[in-house]
Design an enzyme around this catalytic site. Structure first.
Site, PDB file in Angstrom:
ATOM      1  N   LYS A 119      -0.339   5.311  30.066  1.00 50.67           N
ATOM      2  CA  LYS A 119      -1.017   6.582  29.884  1.00 50.67           C
ATOM      3  C   LYS A 119      -2.534   6.360  29.837  1.00 50.67           C
ATOM      4  O   LYS A 119      -2.931   5.228  29.597  1.00 50.67           O
ATOM      5  CB  LYS A 119      -0.518   7.262  28.607  1.00 50.67           C
ATOM      6  N   HIS A 147       4.367   4.270  24.446  1.00 50.44           N
ATOM      7  CA  HIS A 147       4.881   3.233  23.550  1.00 50.44           C
ATOM      8  C   HIS A 147       5.522   3.820  22.286  1.00 50.44           C
ATOM      9  O   HIS A 147       6.334   3.173  21.644  1.00 50.44           O
ATOM     10  CB  HIS A 147       3.802   2.193  23.214  1.00 50.44           C
ATOM     11  N   LYS A 179       9.234   2.720  19.956  1.00 50.74           N
ATOM     12  CA  LYS A 179       9.264   2.305  18.542  1.00 50.74           C
ATOM     13  C   LYS A 179      10.693   2.439  18.015  1.00 50.74           C
ATOM     14  O   LYS A 179      11.375   3.427  18.292  1.00 50.74           O
ATOM     15  CB  LYS A 179       8.310   3.173  17.706  1.00 50.74           C
ATOM     16  N   GLU A 189      -4.220   8.113  11.783  1.00 46.64           N
ATOM     17  CA  GLU A 189      -4.733   6.754  11.943  1.00 46.64           C
ATOM     18  C   GLU A 189      -5.887   6.538  10.980  1.00 46.64           C
ATOM     19  O   GLU A 189      -6.706   7.438  10.766  1.00 46.64           O
ATOM     20  CB  GLU A 189      -5.239   6.547  13.360  1.00 46.64           C
ATOM     21  N   HIS A 233       2.475  11.230  23.019  1.00 50.36           N
ATOM     22  CA  HIS A 233       3.267  10.820  21.853  1.00 50.36           C
ATOM     23  C   HIS A 233       3.825  12.030  21.080  1.00 50.36           C
ATOM     24  O   HIS A 233       4.996  12.062  20.716  1.00 50.36           O
ATOM     25  CB  HIS A 233       2.425   9.990  20.878  1.00 50.36           C
ATOM     26  N   LYS A 288      -3.032   5.135   7.641  1.00 53.20           N
ATOM     27  CA  LYS A 288      -2.151   5.151   8.804  1.00 53.20           C
ATOM     28  C   LYS A 288      -0.785   5.660   8.371  1.00 53.20           C
ATOM     29  O   LYS A 288      -0.213   5.177   7.385  1.00 53.20           O
ATOM     30  CB  LYS A 288      -2.022   3.723   9.355  1.00 53.20           C
TER      31      LYS A 288
HETATM   32  C1  BG6 Z   1      -2.475   4.961  21.723  1.00 50.11           C
HETATM   33  C2  BG6 Z   1      -3.790   5.687  21.641  1.00 50.11           C
HETATM   34  O1  BG6 Z   1      -1.651   5.552  22.676  1.00 50.11           O
HETATM   35  O2  BG6 Z   1      -1.843   5.012  20.453  1.00 50.11           O
HETATM   36  C3  BG6 Z   1      -4.673   5.088  20.571  1.00 50.11           C
HETATM   37  O3  BG6 Z   1      -4.446   5.612  22.897  1.00 50.11           O
HETATM   38  C4  BG6 Z   1      -3.947   5.029  19.249  1.00 50.11           C
HETATM   39  O4  BG6 Z   1      -5.878   5.842  20.421  1.00 50.11           O
HETATM   40  C5  BG6 Z   1      -2.582   4.383  19.416  1.00 50.11           C
HETATM   41  O5  BG6 Z   1      -4.738   4.282  18.353  1.00 50.11           O
HETATM   42  C6  BG6 Z   1      -1.770   4.502  18.140  1.00 50.11           C
HETATM   43  O6  BG6 Z   1      -0.602   3.762  18.284  1.00 50.11           O
HETATM   44  P1  BG6 Z   1       0.127   3.134  17.039  1.00 50.11           P
HETATM   45  O7  BG6 Z   1       1.318   2.453  17.628  1.00 50.11           O
HETATM   46  O8  BG6 Z   1      -0.855   2.197  16.388  1.00 50.11           O
HETATM   47  O9  BG6 Z   1       0.464   4.281  16.139  1.00 50.11           O
END
Ligand code: BG6
Length: 504
Positions: A155, A185, A189, A223, A247, A342
Site C-alpha cells: 500500500k 499487513h 496480524k 500510535e 487497515h 500504542k
Molecule cells: C502502516 C502505516 O501501514 O501501518 C504506518 O503506513 C503505521 O504509518 C503502521 O505506523 C502501523 O502498523 P502497526 O503494525 O505498527 O500497527
C-alpha cells in the site's frame, strides 16, 4: 498439535525490488529469516535483492544482519544466519532500465529453470509500481509457462478511487488478478485473523452480533510514534489514506461481515466487499458532522513536512452499515499518530438491559456489557459485565472476564504479520490479501472524507492536538453529540476514559 502454516511447495525465487530499503530491513528479511529458522520455507529457495545502490551481496547481507542481530535480544543464531545469507544475492539495478530486466531474467533462469516459482515483491515507492510491473510483463517475466509468477504490491494502492481503478486496469494488462497479492499487513496480524475464528467458530456471540443487542462499535488504532523518518511521504498522504482506506476498512469488514460459506479466498473477499458496499459513504458536505480531524503540534516541524502543512495526522469517522444486521448501529473509527499510547482495539458495546430492577446511578447505561477485542499490544479478548459487590445490598461493579494470548499460548506465540503473508504468497493463498474490488471499496468510502476535510480547510485550519493525548476535542464531540464517549477495554487501564483532554 495444530497445523502450522508451512510451505511444501517446489523451488522458489523471491525477488525483492527495493532490497536496500526500510521495509526489507525492518520486515521482509527478518520475516524470511524467522520462517527459515522454523523450517517453513521450501527446501530450494533463494532471495534476489534488487536496488539502485552500489552494493555487493556481502554488504547488503551485513546490513540485514546488523539490523536483525541488534533486535534479537541476544538470541541471534550466527550459524543459521550464515546459511540463510548464502541464499541471498544482490543485483544492482535501476527499475526503469531495460537491461535490469534482461539481467533479472538471466539470473532467474540460472536459478534453476523449469517449475520454479517466482515471487516479485515490490517494496518500492508507489510511483514505480506500474513501471516495474509493465517492464516485468513486457520482458516475459510474468508468464507462467514454467512455474508460477506472483507480484506482491504494498500500500498505498492509488491515492483515490480513480487512480486505484486506473492502477488495477494497468496491472491487469500484464497479469491476472489471481497473480496479484495486494498486501495489508493488518490482515496478517494473528489477532486480526482471530476475528474470524472468534466470530465464526463459536456460537455464543454471533446471535448477539446485530442491531438488536449491539449499541455501537468503536475501532481505535492509536500510535504513540509520530511520522518518524517518513515526514515527506506522510505529509502527502495523511492518516485517512495511510490507515483508514486500508487497515480500518479491513477491520470494519471483518467485524461486521456475514459468515462466509467457506474458508476460501473468494468466499472471504466476497463477504468483505459485500459488507463494504453496504457502508453508507459520508456525504462530503456532512463530513463536519460525521468526522473529525487533527494534526499533532510539532508535525509541521518534522523533517520533510511543509512548514504550513495542514495534513491530518488524526481522524475519526462515524459510519453506518445499511443492511438488516446493522441498520442504525454507529461504527466509530479513530486513528492517529503521537497519541497517548500504542493501542489497536475493537469495542463492541452492547445495549442496556431493557429493564433494571436494581437501584442504579444515572450513568449506568454508559457502560453496560462490553466486549473488547485487543488486537495489539496486550493481545486478547475481554468481556465486561456487571457483578454484585460482596457484602452490599445491591451495589454493582463492572468486572472483566479475560483471555490473554500470553497466558494461553505463551509469551512469544504471536509471529510477525509478514511471516504469514509471505508464506501465503509463496503458497498461493490469497485469503489474507486484498482483491481489486476491496481496494476500490475502501477508496469509495474514504474519498468523500478526504474531500470534505479539504473543503473544511477553506474555512478553518486543521485543529491541533497535544502529543501524548487522545487527539483533538473534535473527536470527543463526534461521540458526545450521540450521547456516547470513547472507551477502552484493553490493557492494564481497561475501562478508563480515553477522551482527548484526559491524561494520566
Ligand atoms: C502502516 C502505516 O501501514 O501501518 C504506518 O503506513 C503505521 O504509518 C503502521 O505506523 C502501523 O502498523 P502497526 O503494525 O505498527 O500497527
Amino acid at each position: 498439535m495444530g497445523k502450522s502454516p508451512t510451505m511444501e511447495g517446489g523451488p522458489v525465487t523471491i525477488t525483492i525490488f527495493g532490497a536496500s530499503g526500510d521495509l526489507s530491513h525492518r520486515k521482509l528479511i527478518p520475516a524470511l529469516f524467522s520462517l527459515y529458522g522454523k523450517g517453513r520455507l521450501p527446501e530450494d529457495f533463494c532471495i534476489l535483492g534488487m536496488a539502485i545502490d552500489e552494493l555487493t551481496t556481502a554488504e547488503l547481507c551485513d546490513s540485514y544482519r546488523e539490523w536483525i542481530e541488534e533486535r534479537s535480544g541476544g538470541g541471534f543464531d550466527a550459524q543459521r544466519w550464515e546459511r540463510f545469507a548464502g541464499r541471498i544475492e544482490y543485483l544492482r539495478a535501476g527499475f526503469t532500465e531495460d537491461e535490469s530486466y534482461a539481467r533479472l531474467g538471466e539470473m532467474l533462469t540460472a536459478g534453476g529453470g523449469g517449475g520454479r516459482g517466482c515471487l516479485f515483491y515490490l517494496a518500492i515507492p508507489p510511483r514505480f509500481i506500474v513501471e516495474v510491473i509493465g517492464r516485468l510483463g513486457r520482458s516475459g517475466l510474468l508468464e507462467e509457462g514454467d512455474g508460477w509468477r506472483r507480484v506482491v504490491v504494498e500500500k498505498p494502492f492509488g491515492h483515490d478511487l480513480e487512480s486505484a481503478r486506473e492502477l488495477n486496469h494497468e496491472i491487469h494488462q500484464y497479469m491476472d488478478e489471481r497473480q496479484i497479492y495486494r498486501i495489508d499487513h493488518y490482515v496478517g496480524k494473528e489477532t486480526v485473523q482471530n476475528l474470524l475464528v472468534f466470530r465464526f467458530a463459536n456460537t455464543m456471540f454471533e446471535p448477539l452480533w446485530n442491531r438488536n443487542y449491539v449499541d455501537h462499535v468503536q475501532i481505535t488504532l492509536a500510535e504513540e510514534v509520530g511520522v518518524e523518518h517518513r515526514g515527506e511521504f506522510y505529509d502527502q498522504v495523511g492518516v485517512v489514506r495511510d490507515i483508514f482506506q486500508n487497515h480500518m476498512m479491513q477491520l470494519l469488514a471483518l467485524i461486521a461481515m456475514e459468515p462466509p460459506a467457506a474458508f476460501t479466498a473468494d468466499a472471504l473477499h466476497n463477504e468483505k466487499v459485500k459488507l463494504l458496499s453496504a457502508v453508507r459513504p459520508i456525504a462530503e458536505e456532512e463530513v463536519g458532522l460525521n468526522a473529525a480531524r487533527g494534526h499533532y503540534i510539532g508535525f509541521d516541524e518534522e523533517p520533510g513536512v511543509a512548514p504550513d502543512s495542514q495534513t491530518a495526522t488524526f481522524a475519526a469517522v462515524k459510519l453506518y452499515v445499511d443492511n438488516w444486521r446493522w441498520n442504525g448501529v454507529p461504527f466509530y473509527l479513530r486513528s492517529g499518530k503521537k497519541l497517548k499510547r500504542k493501542l489497536t482495539e475493537v469495542i463492541v458495546q452492547f445495549k442496556c438491559p431493557p429493564h433494571i430492577m436494581f437501584p442504579t446511578p444515572d450513568d449506568f447505561c454508559d457502560t453496560p456489557n462490553m466486549l473488547a477485542l485487543c488486537l495489539q499490544p496486550d493481545e486478547g479478548i475481554h468481556l465486561r459485565f456487571e457483578a454484585k459487590v460482596p457484602d452490599t445490598v445491591t451495589d454493582m461493579r463492572p468486572v472483566d472476564m479475560e483471555f490473554r494470548y500470553e497466558n494461553a499460548f505463551g509469551p512469544s506465540a504471536i509471529p510477525e504479520a509478514y511471516e504469514r503473508l509471505l508464506l501465503d504468497a509463496i503458497g498461493g493463498d490469497r485469503s489474507l490479501f486484498i482483491r481489486n474490488d476491496g481496494v476500490e471499496m475502501g477508496w469509495r468510502l474514504m474519498d468523500p472524507v478526504i474531500r470534505g476535510f479539504m473543503s473544511q480547510l477553506e474555512k478553518l485550519p486543521c485543529p491541533r492536538y497535544e502529543p501524548g493525548t487522545w487527539g483533538p476535542v473534535e473527536a470527543d464531540e463526534l461521540l458526545r453529540r450521540d450521547g456516547r464517549r470513547w472507551l477502552h477495554g484493553c490493557g492494564e487501564r481497561a475501562g478508563e476514559a480515553c477522551e482527548t483532554g484526559e491524561r494520566e
